[in-house]
Scaffold this motif. Structure first.
Motif, PDB file in Angstrom:
ATOM      1  N   MET A  73       0.835  -1.205   0.000  1.00  0.00           N
ATOM      2  CA  MET A  73       0.000   0.000   0.000  1.00  0.00           C
ATOM      3  C   MET A  73       0.870   1.256   0.000  1.00  0.00           C
ATOM      4  SD  MET A  73      -2.937  -1.096   2.731  1.00  0.00           S
ATOM      5  CE  MET A  73      -3.729  -2.702   2.603  1.00  0.00           C
ATOM      6  N   GLY A  74       1.940   1.249   0.791  1.00  0.00           N
ATOM      7  CA  GLY A  74       2.853   2.381   0.793  1.00  0.00           C
ATOM      8  C   GLY A  74       3.524   2.571  -0.549  1.00  0.00           C
ATOM      9  N   THR A  75       3.871   1.450  -1.190  1.00  0.00           N
ATOM     10  CA  THR A  75       4.493   1.521  -2.514  1.00  0.00           C
ATOM     11  C   THR A  75       3.530   2.084  -3.547  1.00  0.00           C
ATOM     12  OG1 THR A  75       5.890  -0.388  -1.967  1.00  0.00           O
ATOM     13  CG2 THR A  75       5.625   0.149  -4.296  1.00  0.00           C
ATOM     14  N   ILE A  76       2.283   1.619  -3.515  1.00  0.00           N
ATOM     15  CA  ILE A  76       1.275   2.124  -4.462  1.00  0.00           C
ATOM     16  C   ILE A  76       1.009   3.601  -4.225  1.00  0.00           C
ATOM     17  CG2 ILE A  76      -1.147   1.943  -5.143  1.00  0.00           C
ATOM     18  CD1 ILE A  76      -0.972  -1.054  -4.587  1.00  0.00           C
ATOM     19  N   GLY A  78       3.075   5.812  -3.028  1.00  0.00           N
ATOM     20  CA  GLY A  78       4.212   6.533  -3.589  1.00  0.00           C
ATOM     21  C   GLY A  78       4.136   6.626  -5.094  1.00  0.00           C
ATOM     22  N   GLY A  79       3.713   5.538  -5.742  1.00  0.00           N
ATOM     23  CA  GLY A  79       3.549   5.562  -7.192  1.00  0.00           C
ATOM     24  C   GLY A  79       2.459   6.526  -7.632  1.00  0.00           C
ATOM     25  N   LEU A  80       1.353   6.557  -6.897  1.00  0.00           N
ATOM     26  CA  LEU A  80       0.256   7.470  -7.247  1.00  0.00           C
ATOM     27  C   LEU A  80       0.684   8.928  -7.112  1.00  0.00           C
ATOM     28  CD1 LEU A  80      -2.777   5.668  -5.555  1.00  0.00           C
ATOM     29  CD2 LEU A  80      -2.410   5.978  -8.008  1.00  0.00           C
ATOM     30  N   ILE A  81       1.440   9.234  -6.067  1.00  0.00           N
ATOM     31  CA  ILE A  81       1.922  10.610  -5.899  1.00  0.00           C
ATOM     32  C   ILE A  81       2.852  10.980  -7.052  1.00  0.00           C
ATOM     33  CG2 ILE A  81       3.303  12.129  -4.442  1.00  0.00           C
ATOM     34  CD1 ILE A  81       2.271  10.549  -2.023  1.00  0.00           C
ATOM     35  N   THR A  82       3.728  10.052  -7.423  1.00  0.00           N
ATOM     36  CA  THR A  82       4.645  10.297  -8.539  1.00  0.00           C
ATOM     37  C   THR A  82       3.881  10.499  -9.839  1.00  0.00           C
ATOM     38  OG1 THR A  82       6.325   8.923  -7.458  1.00  0.00           O
ATOM     39  CG2 THR A  82       6.608   9.364  -9.803  1.00  0.00           C
ATOM     40  N   GLY A  83       2.930   9.611 -10.117  1.00  0.00           N
ATOM     41  CA  GLY A  83       2.131   9.734 -11.333  1.00  0.00           C
ATOM     42  C   GLY A  83       1.315  11.009 -11.371  1.00  0.00           C
ATOM     43  N   MET A  89       6.966   3.977 -12.532  1.00  0.00           N
ATOM     44  CA  MET A  89       8.326   4.366 -12.164  1.00  0.00           C
ATOM     45  C   MET A  89       8.419   4.686 -10.675  1.00  0.00           C
ATOM     46  SD  MET A  89       9.292   6.822 -15.422  1.00  0.00           S
ATOM     47  CE  MET A  89      10.833   7.348 -14.682  1.00  0.00           C
ATOM     48  N   GLY A  90       7.449   5.434 -10.160  1.00  0.00           N
ATOM     49  CA  GLY A  90       7.449   5.767  -8.738  1.00  0.00           C
ATOM     50  C   GLY A  90       7.305   4.549  -7.857  1.00  0.00           C
ATOM     51  N   MET A  91       6.443   3.607  -8.253  1.00  0.00           N
ATOM     52  CA  MET A  91       6.263   2.391  -7.463  1.00  0.00           C
ATOM     53  C   MET A  91       7.558   1.596  -7.362  1.00  0.00           C
ATOM     54  SD  MET A  91       2.500   1.023  -8.679  1.00  0.00           S
ATOM     55  CE  MET A  91       2.768  -0.538  -7.823  1.00  0.00           C
ATOM     56  N   VAL A  92       8.286   1.493  -8.462  1.00  0.00           N
ATOM     57  CA  VAL A  92       9.542   0.742  -8.445  1.00  0.00           C
ATOM     58  C   VAL A  92      10.554   1.404  -7.521  1.00  0.00           C
ATOM     59  CG1 VAL A  92      11.519   0.033  -9.842  1.00  0.00           C
ATOM     60  CG2 VAL A  92       9.200  -0.257 -10.733  1.00  0.00           C
ATOM     61  N   LEU A  93      10.686   2.717  -7.611  1.00  0.00           N
ATOM     62  CA  LEU A  93      11.672   3.424  -6.797  1.00  0.00           C
ATOM     63  C   LEU A  93      11.320   3.380  -5.314  1.00  0.00           C
ATOM     64  CD1 LEU A  93      12.264   6.458  -9.174  1.00  0.00           C
ATOM     65  CD2 LEU A  93      13.952   4.709  -8.573  1.00  0.00           C
ATOM     66  N   VAL A  94      10.058   3.591  -4.971  1.00  0.00           N
ATOM     67  CA  VAL A  94       9.635   3.517  -3.569  1.00  0.00           C
ATOM     68  C   VAL A  94       9.723   2.074  -3.068  1.00  0.00           C
ATOM     69  CG1 VAL A  94       7.725   3.920  -1.964  1.00  0.00           C
ATOM     70  CG2 VAL A  94       8.177   5.552  -3.794  1.00  0.00           C
ATOM     71  N   GLY A  95       9.405   1.112  -3.952  1.00  0.00           N
ATOM     72  CA  GLY A  95       9.502  -0.295  -3.567  1.00  0.00           C
ATOM     73  C   GLY A  95      10.908  -0.707  -3.189  1.00  0.00           C
ATOM     74  N   LEU A  96      11.907  -0.120  -3.836  1.00  0.00           N
ATOM     75  CA  LEU A  96      13.298  -0.426  -3.481  1.00  0.00           C
ATOM     76  C   LEU A  96      13.627   0.020  -2.065  1.00  0.00           C
ATOM     77  CD1 LEU A  96      15.121   0.455  -6.814  1.00  0.00           C
ATOM     78  CD2 LEU A  96      15.242  -1.734  -5.627  1.00  0.00           C
TER      79      LEU A  96
END
Length: 498
Positions: free
Chosen positions: A388-391, A393-398, A423-430
């Motif tokens: 959920m945190g990763t998603i 982060g991705g939504l904020i990036t998008g 792209m945001g999801m991948v970076l936050v997921g790391l």
């Protein structure tokens, strides 16, 4: 069905006894000499390693072609003649959209760095915010999509908001234990500052690849207007980016879980028995002999885990609808079978013992089932909370990339925004994966030798053991209830026929 319930009840009862025996007598002892042993390290799943490398080379060439064809000059490489008839070409340029992806990379990296910086002090608060705000954020994005007359994406985000809300409601009683596990995992990771440096390094590597990827993606976005072929190309590029991101995330997973496992095994980072250069050994094995297994597992693990969470949450709220319950149980058993061969706990076995992916997944799952810890793993939602945190982060990036695109090119908002979100999801997921690595290592250590957790944190050990005992008793009670219900139905049917 009654036979399976009888066996389930018996196995749960046996599991309670097994866990108590393991906890009380410490019968399962890990051979420390086997961990990180060079003699046990062989190249695994080499085929998938070759596929991944070939995929990167081919994709890199295609990205360069797509990006260069529209860089500063439209149709620089004169490839538009091959797309006439099914591709609607125009005079868009790569540099028109590449800065939008640069913003996405910057925002995603910034969010990941903020997460790592606040890991020790505000990690739990950030995870709680992710759980509770994600539904609202998805709903807001859905409204914005409808306002921009993007009805398909509006429905998609609205559906996501509903599913997220239903899932949180389904697992609300599990969140206190989940947050406890995450809190202890954060504590463990925070005591190992070198793992955050690993995450930073892999984020830098991912950012370099995203520079190439976004160059090609920007060329694809600039190549046509409203064309279905362009969307298919972006889907292919997105699948590739997802696989590449998953490989890097799971590489970090293997590195960190190997180190965490050794820390728990030897009783501390500074223990005299701790092998020297443990982090570098874990890193070397992860990017050499075990990299093929990581590439293989990264293809399927995330999708199967997500499907399992959704089915478990839905299954717990069905009630007494026999027909629906039967269908969901069939899907549940199918997914559970797949989980035996594709689960995140395999990466700990890969890190420590250097096994192939499928064998590692089977060994981890058999270990959990033989000790009863599988009931605790199924009850825990830490992976879903981190997702959920990763998603989010991705939504904020998008959103950031999408807003800028909306100001300049409104017809490309969804296209740029959706790929920027990935792209945001991948970076936050790391950044998130280091906590998940600690969680998986804790469960593996608890199943292998519970005294390792008791030595590390006695109070947490008691809480885990109590929760496990309650979950096994709950499973046994439900199995007996279903068995009694089935016997009663059978008796009533026999009476009716008489």
């Amino acid at each position: 069905m009654s036979d399976s319930n009888i066996s389930s009840s018996s196995s749960d009862s046996a599991s309670i006894a097994t866990v108590d025996q393991n906890v009380g007598r410490n019968e399962r002892i890990i051979d420390a000499d086997q961990t990180f042993s060079p003699e046990l390290r062989h190249w695994r799943d080499v085929f998938w390693l070759a596929i991944f490398i070939i995929h990167l080379i081919v994709l890199g060439v295609l990205l360069a072609i797509f990006g260069l064809n529209r860089f500063k000059t439209a149709n620089r490489l004169n490839i538009d003649r091959y797309t006439e008839g099914f591709w609607e070409n125009n005079n868009g340029l790569t540099e028109t959209y590449w800065p939008k992806y640069a913003v996405a990379g910057g925002v995603g990296t910034g969010l990941g760095c903020i997460w790592l910086l606040l890991l020790g002090s505000r990690a739990n608060q950030m995870m709680k915010v992710s759980v509770h705000i994600l539904t609202t954020y998805l709903a807001v994005i859905s409204v914005l999509c409808f306002w921009c007359e993007q009805f398909f994406w509006g429905v998609a985000f609205a559906t996501g908001a509903v599913l997220q809300f239903l899932y949180v409601i389904a697992v609300i009683d599990r969140l206190p234990f989940t947050m406890l596990v995450l809190q202890k995992a954060v504590k463990l990771v925070w005591s190992l500052p070198e793992v955050t440096r690993v995450a930073y390094a892999f984020m830098a590597v991912m950012l370099l690849w995203m520079g190439i990827w976004s160059f090609g993606a920007a060329g694809v976005v600039a190549s046509s207007r409203g064309d279905l072929g362009r969307w298919w190309l972006l889907v292919v590029l997105s699948v590739s980016l997802f696989w590449t991101g998953a490989v890097l995330c799971n590489t970090v997973h293997v590195i960190v879980s190997g180190l965490v496992f050794l820390v728990l095994l030897h009783g501390g980072r500074n223990a005299s028995s701790m092998p020297p250069n443990s982090l570098m050994k874990s890193l070397r094995y992860a990017v050499t002999t075990s990299f093929g297994s990581i590439c293989y597992g990264s293809l399927f693990t995330a999708a199967i885990r997500t499907l399992r969470w959704e089915i478990r949450g839905f299954r717990s709220k069905i009630g007494n609808n026999e027909c629906l319950l039967c269908c969901v149980d069939f899907l549940f058993q199918l997914v559970e079978t797949l989980v035996r061969f594709f689960n995140k706990y395999a990466y700990v076995q890969i890190a420590v013992y250097g096994k192939g992916f499928n064998r590692s997944a089977r060994d981890a799952w058999e270990l959990f089932q033989s000790t009863g810890v599988e009931a605790l793993v199924a009850y825990d939602c830490s992976g879903a909370v981190l997702l959920m945190g990763t998603i989010l982060g991705g939504l904020i990036t998008g959103t950031c990339a999408g807003v800028w695109t909306w100001i300049t090119w409104r017809d490309r908002v969804i296209m740029v925004g959706s790929t920027a979100m990935l792209m945001g999801m991948v970076l936050v997921g790391l950044a998130m994966v280091i906590v998940e690595s600690a969680v998986t290592s804790i469960y593996i250590c608890y199943a292998e030798d519970p005294s390792l957790i008791r030595r590390w944190d006695p109070q947490f050990f008691n809480q885990m053991s109590e929760t496990l005992h309650q979950r096994l008793q709950h499973r046994s009670a439900r199995a007996r209830e279903v068995l009694t219900h089935n016997q009663l139905d059978s008796h009533m049917q026999d009476t009716f026929h008489l």
